[in-house]
Design a protein around this motif. Structure first.
Motif, PDB file in Angstrom:
ATOM      1  N   ALA A  57       6.256 -27.596 -41.404  1.00  0.00           N
ATOM      2  CA  ALA A  57       5.631 -26.329 -41.792  1.00  0.00           C
ATOM      3  C   ALA A  57       6.074 -25.840 -43.163  1.00  0.00           C
ATOM      4  CB  ALA A  57       5.909 -25.259 -40.735  1.00  0.00           C
ATOM      5  N   ARG A  58       7.335 -26.093 -43.514  1.00  0.00           N
ATOM      6  CA  ARG A  58       7.844 -25.601 -44.811  1.00  0.00           C
ATOM      7  C   ARG A  58       7.195 -26.295 -46.002  1.00  0.00           C
ATOM      8  NH1 ARG A  58      14.193 -24.201 -44.428  1.00  0.00           N
ATOM      9  NH2 ARG A  58      13.984 -22.726 -42.704  1.00  0.00           N
ATOM     10  N   ALA A 102       2.128 -20.217 -41.204  1.00  0.00           N
ATOM     11  CA  ALA A 102       3.347 -20.626 -40.500  1.00  0.00           C
ATOM     12  C   ALA A 102       3.771 -19.591 -39.458  1.00  0.00           C
ATOM     13  CB  ALA A 102       4.473 -20.847 -41.498  1.00  0.00           C
ATOM     14  N   ASP A 131       8.111 -25.578 -36.348  1.00  0.00           N
ATOM     15  CA  ASP A 131       8.212 -26.470 -37.497  1.00  0.00           C
ATOM     16  C   ASP A 131       6.867 -27.140 -37.800  1.00  0.00           C
ATOM     17  OD1 ASP A 131       8.362 -28.044 -35.181  1.00  0.00           O
ATOM     18  OD2 ASP A 131       9.612 -29.559 -36.143  1.00  0.00           O
ATOM     19  N   LEU A 178       2.537 -26.256 -38.480  1.00  0.00           N
ATOM     20  CA  LEU A 178       1.531 -25.224 -38.684  1.00  0.00           C
ATOM     21  C   LEU A 178       0.507 -25.315 -37.558  1.00  0.00           C
ATOM     22  CD1 LEU A 178       0.804 -25.516 -42.519  1.00  0.00           C
ATOM     23  CD2 LEU A 178       2.299 -23.883 -41.357  1.00  0.00           C
TER      24      LEU A 178
END
Length: 129
Positions: free
Chosen positions: A88-89, A113, A117, A119
């Motif tokens: 996700a980051r 988000a 972790d 999306l």
């Protein structure tokens, strides 16, 4: 699901994770679960089917062919952009899928988000004529 156009089967799946170990990728558990899911979908009697979930593989992953051979990716057919979901980051791959049979996606996208972790994903579908 009963719809004005007839039954719609909806499956939600979270396949086991693929891990990297000193011996390489550990895909056996995921692939075993994937085989069971594919068998369930093959025996599904509904003409319209939606599968949503964390499949821990992209639609280009050969192991997902038992699903992708008979189902269309909402993102591939109607999505805009790459639709990456993991991590996700800084997403670099789409391992969270919406797969369709007997219905079509009119749009598909990744959502903002959350605490996960991954999306989340979403799609609009048409049940057809």
């Amino acid at each position: 699901v009963d719809t004005p156009r007839g039954p719609l089967a909806v499956y939600v799946a979270h396949l086991p994770s693929v891990r990297v170990t000193p011996a390489g990728f550990t895909v056996g558990t995921r692939d075993e679960a994937l085989g069971r899911l594919a068998e369930d979908l093959r025996s599904e009697r509904a003409r319209r089917v939606v599968l949503v979930g964390d499949l821990n593989g992209s639609t280009d992953d050969r192991s997902l062919r038992p699903l992708t051979r008979h189902m269309a990716s909402a993102q591939s057919t109607a999505g805009e952009g790459l639709g990456f979901t993991w991590p996700a980051r800084f997403p670099v791959v789409r391992i969270d899928q919406i797969l369709l049979k007997g219905v079509r996606a009119t749009s598909a996208w990744s959502l903002p988000a959350t605490t996960s972790d991954h999306l989340p994903v979403a799609a609009r579908i048409s049940l057809g004529p």
